[in-house]
Design a protein around this motif. Structure first.
Motif, PDB file in Angstrom:
ATOM      1  N   GLY A 140       0.844  -1.186   0.000  1.00 57.06           N
ATOM      2  CA  GLY A 140       0.000   0.000   0.000  1.00 57.06           C
ATOM      3  C   GLY A 140       0.881   1.238   0.000  1.00 57.06           C
ATOM      4  N   CYS A 141       0.770   2.032  -1.040  1.00 61.67           N
ATOM      5  CA  CYS A 141       1.631   3.202  -1.210  1.00 61.67           C
ATOM      6  C   CYS A 141       0.769   4.442  -1.434  1.00 61.67           C
ATOM      7  N   HIS A 158      -4.028   9.191   5.389  1.00 60.16           N
ATOM      8  CA  HIS A 158      -5.408   8.997   5.837  1.00 60.16           C
ATOM      9  C   HIS A 158      -6.238   8.371   4.721  1.00 60.16           C
ATOM     10  N   ASP A 159      -6.058   8.863   3.508  1.00 56.31           N
ATOM     11  CA  ASP A 159      -6.839   8.365   2.381  1.00 56.31           C
ATOM     12  C   ASP A 159      -6.469   6.926   2.026  1.00 56.31           C
ATOM     13  N   LEU A 160      -5.190   6.577   2.145  1.00 54.14           N
ATOM     14  CA  LEU A 160      -4.783   5.187   1.923  1.00 54.14           C
ATOM     15  C   LEU A 160      -5.443   4.273   2.952  1.00 54.14           C
ATOM     16  N   THR A 176       2.611   0.485   3.838  1.00 54.94           N
ATOM     17  CA  THR A 176       2.201  -0.745   4.501  1.00 54.94           C
ATOM     18  C   THR A 176       2.290  -1.932   3.552  1.00 54.94           C
ATOM     19  N   ALA A 177       2.386  -3.095   4.133  1.00 52.64           N
ATOM     20  CA  ALA A 177       2.219  -4.334   3.377  1.00 52.64           C
ATOM     21  C   ALA A 177       0.907  -4.959   3.817  1.00 52.64           C
ATOM     22  N   VAL A 178       0.287  -5.697   2.934  1.00 52.22           N
ATOM     23  CA  VAL A 178      -1.020  -6.280   3.208  1.00 52.22           C
ATOM     24  C   VAL A 178      -1.033  -7.707   2.669  1.00 52.22           C
ATOM     25  N   CYS A 179      -1.599  -8.624   3.426  1.00 45.77           N
ATOM     26  CA  CYS A 179      -1.793  -9.978   2.903  1.00 45.77           C
ATOM     27  C   CYS A 179      -3.262 -10.328   3.018  1.00 45.77           C
ATOM     28  N   MET A 180      -3.701 -11.224   2.155  1.00 47.10           N
ATOM     29  CA  MET A 180      -5.091 -11.640   2.250  1.00 47.10           C
ATOM     30  C   MET A 180      -5.286 -13.043   1.702  1.00 47.10           C
TER      31      MET A 180
END
Length: 202
Positions: free
Chosen positions: A90-91, A107-109, A152-156
């Motif tokens: 997430g950038c 905030h928007d991210l 951030t990094a995100v996993c799903m």
């Protein structure tokens, strides 16, 4: 599948109360259509002046992009995130079209992933966001210009993973922990702001 109870003080939508951030995932493939559906929900998040400063990179397990994102994570996150079928970065763009700092971009991210997480939960997909990432390495490796920041990094992946076999004993225990949040009176003020310590002494 682990079921989490959410002790809300007020009745809220079950898509919100039911959402949580797993570390163990079912190994069912998350299709391209499902990924794009989750991202579409984020796409329609509100943003300051509709600048939509978010930039998302994703990779599915077994792909080069997935491995490159994995290489940017801190060792602790690498130890468990290998269970996730999808990884993301997430950038956000730090500046507005005039080249001035966009103070609202982070905030928007967050709003983007908030909306995406609710959509994912509705589809039976859990989303876990991570701060444990080498931001500079990710920025360099994925070719982001100076005015961007990898936040951030995100996993799903789908809920229903076997936490016992996928996670260490400590993380397995955490996966079953009860959900908790600060009470509203710790952060909501109908008037002047008060430090938490002051409220604890009242």
């Amino acid at each position: 599948m682990i079921k989490k109870e959410t002790p809300t003080a007020y009745e809220i939508h079950p898509l919100i109360s039911g959402r949580w951030s797993p570390r163990a995932f079912d190994q069912k493939e998350v299709s391209e259509e499902a990924i794009r559906t989750v991202l579409e929900a984020g796409r329609w998040a509100p943003s300051s002046n509709n600048l939509q400063p978010w930039r998302i990179i994703y990779g599915v397990k077994g792909s080069d992009t997935y491995d490159r994102i994995m290489d940017c994570l801190v060792e602790f996150n690498q130890s468990w995130v290998k269970n996730a079928p999808v990884l993301m970065l997430g950038c956000y763009k730090k500046t507005n079209p005039k080249g001035q700092e966009n103070f609202h971009a982070l905030h928007d991210l967050g709003l983007f992933f908030g909306m995406a997480s609710i959509q994912a939960h509705d589809m039976g997909i859990g989303v876990h966001q991570m701060a444990g990432i080498d931001f500079e390495k990710a920025k360099k490796d994925f070719g982001f210009p100076e005015e961007y920041h990898v936040a951030t990094a995100v996993c799903m992946g789908y809920y229903g993973g076997d936490a016992k076999s996928q996670l260490s004993d400590d993380l397995h225990e955490q996966e079953h922990n009860k959900r908790k949040r600060m009470p509203q009176n710790a952060f909501v003020f109908n008037g002047n702001f008060k430090e938490q310590k002051q409220k604890e002494n009242e």
